[in-house]
Design an enzyme around this catalytic site. Structure first.
Site, PDB file in Angstrom:
ATOM      1  N   SER A   1      -8.752  -2.251  17.078  1.00 54.60           N
ATOM      2  CA  SER A   1      -8.883  -0.833  16.807  1.00 54.60           C
ATOM      3  C   SER A   1      -9.215  -0.545  15.359  1.00 54.60           C
ATOM      4  CB  SER A   1      -7.596  -0.107  17.196  1.00 54.60           C
ATOM      5  OG  SER A   1      -6.611  -0.329  16.240  1.00 54.60           O
TER       6      SER A   1
ATOM      7  N   LYS B   1      -2.218   1.517   9.880  1.00 55.63           N
ATOM      8  CA  LYS B   1      -3.090   2.670  10.031  1.00 55.63           C
ATOM      9  C   LYS B   1      -3.329   3.327   8.682  1.00 55.63           C
ATOM     10  CE  LYS B   1      -2.038   3.809  14.843  1.00 55.63           C
ATOM     11  NZ  LYS B   1      -3.379   3.616  15.425  1.00 55.63           N
TER      12      LYS B   1
END
Lengths: 211, 211
Positions: free
Chosen positions: A128, A165
């Site tokens: 991702s 993230k």
DNA sequence: CTTTTTACCATACATTTGTATGGTAAATTA
DNA sequence: TAATTTACCATACAAATGTATGGTAAAAAG
């Protein structure tokens, strides 16, 4: 499958402590200690105790030294060039994965890559973050002693699972964004107790494979 | 503007040679030499010659040592702890680019990343290695002390231009392949004098930006 | 229970290492 | 020319360092 390449004999706690002391000295780029200095460090009254521990360490293959040469003790690393480095866990680029309390694996970094005590390694699982050019299997160097800014890649633990993230804070709301649109942004209040910001991803390291 | 922070007295050639020897030892992460070892290196018949040179170096502020401590000579570096790493040049992932004789730039690596003297950094220019997940701007850590195997990513200088490609050798023919189909494979005879294999790309390093 | 291992202490000794002192010859400076 | 600096050699010595040998006590292994 838990790899031990070269059968190495078990170390006693004290032997390991002494070995660690030597390794620490060396990785600080300071000179290797003498027997006397090790003795002093561990509170021994003479050098011969250390002498025997070093002999044991050498016999078991953890040390190398040159006879009659001062400060010649060098920790032996499996590959000479490569130093095993514990990976603390796997971090999910997309969906959260478990972070392990102890190291689960060792990665062999080139010995010239030294990582401070304020940093650790995490291996990225999943794709991702590929938009940010971070891929499955990459090692993320996480520094816990660096200030977190908006836009930093942070490693965060959310209820015992870890994610990497991009960090954004607006007032009391923290957003943890993924580079990949498939994974949705996590929004949390900064006072939420289940959130711990571990550190900032200061770099990635990828060991290149020759096939 | 030629900066000299601490007024330092001129060194004679021999003093500079000795200082360089010590610095070289230290930057190789090996232990500082003893007087005897320096003597041997320079062909002196006893330590006292070195002894005087070291005294001169210390008096002039280029050295620090601890009395009666073996191997305690440390070169005094102007730049404190942080050592900027020179980038030796830019390496073309696709079409060859020039490699610079001297360093053209310094990259500020996190201070915990230290790179040995047998390695250097190159910055990748171009996207022809993107299939191998190496991107424009990445720093390639090139080790010159590692054996080259088939399949290794090698840094090669071909007639004064440098490329990073996958290495394959069949008999006398060396193939330098690009991961990207757009760039064609270079085929050379291994005896060709214009080819120098610099080293093996042992890893890539990417400093993550926070925007 | 006996043996072995581990972890320490003590001492003696040879080598290495740093240091102090003095000397010589050539080059440089005054 | 005389004085100074530079670069080396020689030697002596004390401190630091590595090493060899032997011993004690507790824990672990047999």
């Amino acid at each position: 499958m838990y790899g031990k390449k070269k059968m190495s004999i078990e170390l006693t706690k004290i032997q390991k402590d002494i070995l660690d002391f030597i390794i620490e000295k060396r990785s600080n780029n300071s000179i290797p200690p003498t027997l006397a200095e090790i003795s002093e460090r561990f509170g021994y009254k003479n050098r011969s105790t250390v002498q025997q521990h070093l002999n044991a360490l050498e016999k078991k293959g953890y040390l190398k030294k040159t006879p009659n040469r001062s400060r010649s003790i060098e920790p032996v690393i499996e590959d000479k060039i490569f130093v095993p480095r514990p990976v603390l866990g796997e971090v999910a680029a997309g969906n959260p994965l478990v972070i392990y309390p102890d190291s689960i694996d060792s990665v062999e970094l080139p010995s010239f890559v030294k990582i401070a005590a304020t940093s650790f390694l995490l291996r990225v699982k999943g794709d991702s973050l590929k938009d940010a050019y971070i891929f499955n299997g990459d090692l993320v160097i996480v520094n816990t002693a660096v200030a977190i800014k908006n836009g930093s890649f942070v490693v965060a633990v959310l209820d015992d699972t870890a994610v990497i993230k991009r960090y954004m804070k607006f007032g009391e709301e923290i957003e943890l964004r993924s580079e990949n649109k498939e994974y949705k942004t996590i929004k949390i209040n900064c006072n939420y107790e289940g959130l711990r910001l571990i550190g900032v991803a200061v770099g990635i390291y990828r060991i290149m494979d020759s096939n």
